[in-house]
Design a protein around this motif. Structure first.
Motif, PDB file in Angstrom:
ATOM      1  N   ALA A   1      42.330  40.371  42.786  1.00 43.00           N
ATOM      2  CA  ALA A   1      42.102  39.496  41.859  1.00 43.00           C
ATOM      3  C   ALA A   1      44.017  39.131  41.950  1.00 43.00           C
ATOM      4  O   ALA A   1      43.687  38.535  40.757  1.00 43.00           O
ATOM      5  N   GLY A   2      44.893  40.190  41.661  1.00 39.95           N
ATOM      6  CA  GLY A   2      45.782  39.387  40.976  1.00 39.95           C
ATOM      7  C   GLY A   2      46.657  39.928  39.461  1.00 39.95           C
ATOM      8  O   GLY A   2      45.448  39.199  39.330  1.00 39.95           O
ATOM      9  N   THR A   3      47.685  40.744  39.394  1.00 39.33           N
ATOM     10  CA  THR A   3      47.556  41.242  37.803  1.00 39.33           C
ATOM     11  C   THR A   3      47.595  40.173  37.272  1.00 39.33           C
ATOM     12  O   THR A   3      46.649  39.664  36.593  1.00 39.33           O
ATOM     13  N   GLY A   4      48.994  39.500  37.584  1.00 37.53           N
ATOM     14  CA  GLY A   4      49.245  38.544  37.206  1.00 37.53           C
ATOM     15  C   GLY A   4      48.611  36.557  36.900  1.00 37.53           C
ATOM     16  O   GLY A   4      48.568  36.007  36.190  1.00 37.53           O
ATOM     17  N   SER A   5      47.269  36.549  38.433  1.00 37.27           N
ATOM     18  CA  SER A   5      46.452  35.260  38.308  1.00 37.27           C
ATOM     19  C   SER A   5      45.761  36.052  37.459  1.00 37.27           C
ATOM     20  O   SER A   5      45.463  34.877  36.619  1.00 37.27           O
ATOM     21  N   LEU A   6      44.771  37.174  36.763  1.00 33.70           N
ATOM     22  CA  LEU A   6      44.216  37.464  36.528  1.00 33.70           C
ATOM     23  C   LEU A   6      45.075  37.706  34.467  1.00 33.70           C
ATOM     24  O   LEU A   6      44.076  36.484  33.787  1.00 33.70           O
ATOM     25  N   ILE A   7      45.655  37.135  34.342  1.00 27.73           N
ATOM     26  CA  ILE A   7      46.585  36.581  33.156  1.00 27.73           C
ATOM     27  C   ILE A   7      46.343  35.562  33.075  1.00 27.73           C
ATOM     28  O   ILE A   7      46.250  35.099  31.923  1.00 27.73           O
ATOM     29  N   ALA A   8      46.921  34.550  34.326  1.00 27.97           N
ATOM     30  CA  ALA A   8      46.707  33.383  33.608  1.00 27.97           C
ATOM     31  C   ALA A   8      45.504  32.970  33.962  1.00 27.97           C
ATOM     32  O   ALA A   8      45.355  32.062  33.004  1.00 27.97           O
ATOM     33  N   SER A   9      44.658  33.083  34.420  1.00 23.35           N
ATOM     34  CA  SER A   9      43.334  32.735  34.561  1.00 23.35           C
ATOM     35  C   SER A   9      42.621  32.573  32.638  1.00 23.35           C
ATOM     36  O   SER A   9      41.854  31.710  32.571  1.00 23.35           O
TER      37      SER A   9
END
Lengths: 94, 473
Positions: free
Chosen positions: A38-46
């Motif tokens: 899922a991508g760590t940065g992307s999870l937080i962005a979501s």
């Protein structure tokens, strides 16, 4: 507080990961990369896209790390604190 | 992740587009579109089938009709038996996001988010977020990856993939006028946040939806190295629960719905008003085309060089599905919007440059099949097209006729003589004498060796001829 690794260099994330993750985290990464990373940065962005409640959750988890990302002095303080903690842990173990 | 490919062999080999998820894979067996599920995949499927989301999505026709399959099936691509096999209603023609105009990609994105929101209401999520999980049945978007439903925990794991394959291309198109088609065709996984960030510098970073989704995501991806799974747990502990995933999906859907392209005049957008047909010749041409469409059993019609879709709309009542292809993105976008609003609903408009149609991309060059391999028409309409290919694009006339024969179907083709004003316009930009073999006599010779003629008709008062042809075996 989650153990964040703040990386200053600009380089592809996978190269960063190999160098900065603890052995335990590297192990963890290998084991848990499932069908889709899922991508760590992307999870937080979501979560942040989720609005006020999401932003609150992110700050609750990583508030100090986020501040450190954008402030060199806070980053240095956080790093020193981590090193002190690591040294204390090593001393305890010794 | 999984697309029931129409053109694959029928022997149960896994679909080349369906290998990424170990818990679910699509294959084709004796005309059935089947999905094999691992033990975990079957548990997730049972959970989805029992949920309120399943009938809601089925009734809204947002997912294909799906039933259990009892027959014997081959092993999974990993060599293990499937725990469960389900059967999906097939999609008539598989198409890809690099063939969809802006409004189609946007509707596909809205549909995926709608499916996600319905699932989240029931405690389920989508494991991935690729826009390839949406297909079009006519102008209706359908979410086809029924192996993607799984119990929800924390943030939406498909967010990054959704951004890369749908949101970033849409943002770049809407805000910068940069077409999404080459972006998506160039990389199967779409546009990474870092790359999207490079074109949203300065004030552009403050365009709608850009800061949170592009700037912030790129910065976070660059700076964070913790594993995504442990991050998910940490976020969950801090209250990043289902409600936040719901809010993410809702906000994304709102953002995508509000994205729009600026409208410009394109090369062909005024073609119908400037083309040379009189009302008498137009009526004759329409009657000829409709006769051919009505003649055979209803099936798939492929309209190549469809322009504003006049002939696609004309033949749609006589077909199960019409695929209307044109290279002009703006014209196809307008056609899609008109069809969505007014129908008929069984036309799929696609942006295809016939001199450079979609290639095979992805794993082994087979994950996404080439355009021509996916088109299996019963009738091809090639109206006012040959002169554009032969004079406009320099494709030699024998190659054009061979190519028409490759569809292996009935063809209605129009030959526009070199004297016609439209041909003259094309010839005006070329050195004289280059197209001496572009004659009706030569064209008919070429047709005779490859096709059997059913009928022909001269367009009254114009140097144009229509042919209704069957392939010569």
């Amino acid at each position: 507080m989650a153990d964040w690794h703040v990386v200053r260099e600009r380089r592809p994330p996978h190269r960063v990961a190999a160098r900065h993750l603890t052995p335990e985290q590297q192990e963890n990464t290998v084991q848990t990369l499932g069908y889709l990373d899922a991508g760590t940065g992307s999870l937080i962005a979501s979560v942040i896209v989720g609005g006020v409640a999401g932003i609150a959750a992110v700050f609750k988890t990583f508030g100090r790390n986020i501040v450190a990302m954008f402030s060199p002095s806070k980053r240095a303080a956080l790093k020193a604190e981590r090193e002190a903690a690591a040294a204390a842990a090593a001393a305890d173990a010794g | 992740m999984s697309a029931p490919e129409g053109s694959r062999p029928d022997g149960g080999a896994p679909d080349p587009a369906s290998y990424r998820d170990p818990d679910s894979a699509v294959f084709r067996l004796d005309g059935h579109i089947l999905r094999g599920l691992s033990e975990r995949g079957a548990t997730d499927w049972d959970r989805f089938e029992r949920s309120a989301a399943f009938p809601t999505l089925s009734d809204a026709c947002l997912i294909p009709r799906t039933t259990s399959f009892r027959g014997s099936t081959p092993l999974s691509p990993r060599g293990t038996p499937w725990s469960r096999v389900i059967e999906h209603e097939p999609i008539s023609t598989i198409t890809y996001p690099y063939e969809w105009p802006f409004a189609m990609l946007r509707d596909a994105a809205i549909t995926e988010l709608e499916v996600l929101r319905t699932a989240l209401d029931d405690g389920l999520t989508l494991k991935d977020g690729t826009i390839y999980n949406v297909q079009f049945e006519g102008t209706r978007p359908v979410f086809i990856d029924l192996g993607s439903f799984a119990p929800a925990e924390g943030p939406w794991p498909g967010y990054r993939q959704f951004c890369e394959t749908a949101l970033f291309p849409l943002l770049m198109h809407a805000h910068l006028g940069f077409s999404h088609l080459p972006l998506l065709r160039g990389r199967i996984d779409g546009v990474p946040a870092e790359q999207a960030r490079t074109v949203f510098r300065g004030r552009r970073a403050w365009k709608r939806g850009v800061f949170r989704n592009v700037v912030l995501q790129a910065a976070l991806q660059r700076r964070l190295t913790q594993s995504s799974e442990s991050m998910k747990r940490d976020l969950a502990k801090s209250g990043a629960n289902l409600d936040i995933a719901k809010a993410t999906a809702k906000n994304l859907q709102k953002l995508v719905s509000r994205l729009e392209v600026s409208k410009d005049r394109s090369v062909w957008s005024d073609y119908r008003t400037t083309c040379t047909y009189t009302s008498e010749s137009a009526a004759m041409k329409r009657a000829f085309v409709e006769h051919a469409a009505r003649g055979g059993t209803p099936g798939r019609i492929l309209d190549i060089g469809a322009n504003d879709g006049e002939y696609s709309v004309l033949v749609a009542p006589h077909a199960t599905q019409v695929v209307a292809c044109d290279f002009d993105e703006l014209v196809v976008d307008r056609l899609y919007r008109r069809l969505r609003a007014e129908g008929p609903a069984n036309i799929v408009p696609l942006v295809i440059d016939l001199t450079d149609p979609s290639p095979g991309i992805g794993w082994d060059n087979r994950e996404r099949a080439p355009w021509q391999q996916r088109m299996r028409p019963d009738l091809v309409l090639a109206l006012a097209l040959v002169h554009h290919l032969s004079i406009g694009a320099n494709v030699p006339l024998p190659m054009v006729v061979d190519w028409l024969r490759h569809f292996d179907s009935r063809v209605v083709v129009e030959f526009v003589d070199a004297d016609d004003p439209q041909s003259q316009r094309l010839l005006a930009n070329k050195p004289p004498g280059l197209f001496a073999d572009y004659t009706r006599k030569r064209f008919e010779e070429l047709l005779a060796s490859r096709f059997v003629e059913r009928r022909r008709a001269e367009v009254p008062g114009q140097p144009r001829v229509l042919y209704d042809l069957d392939p010569r075996t």
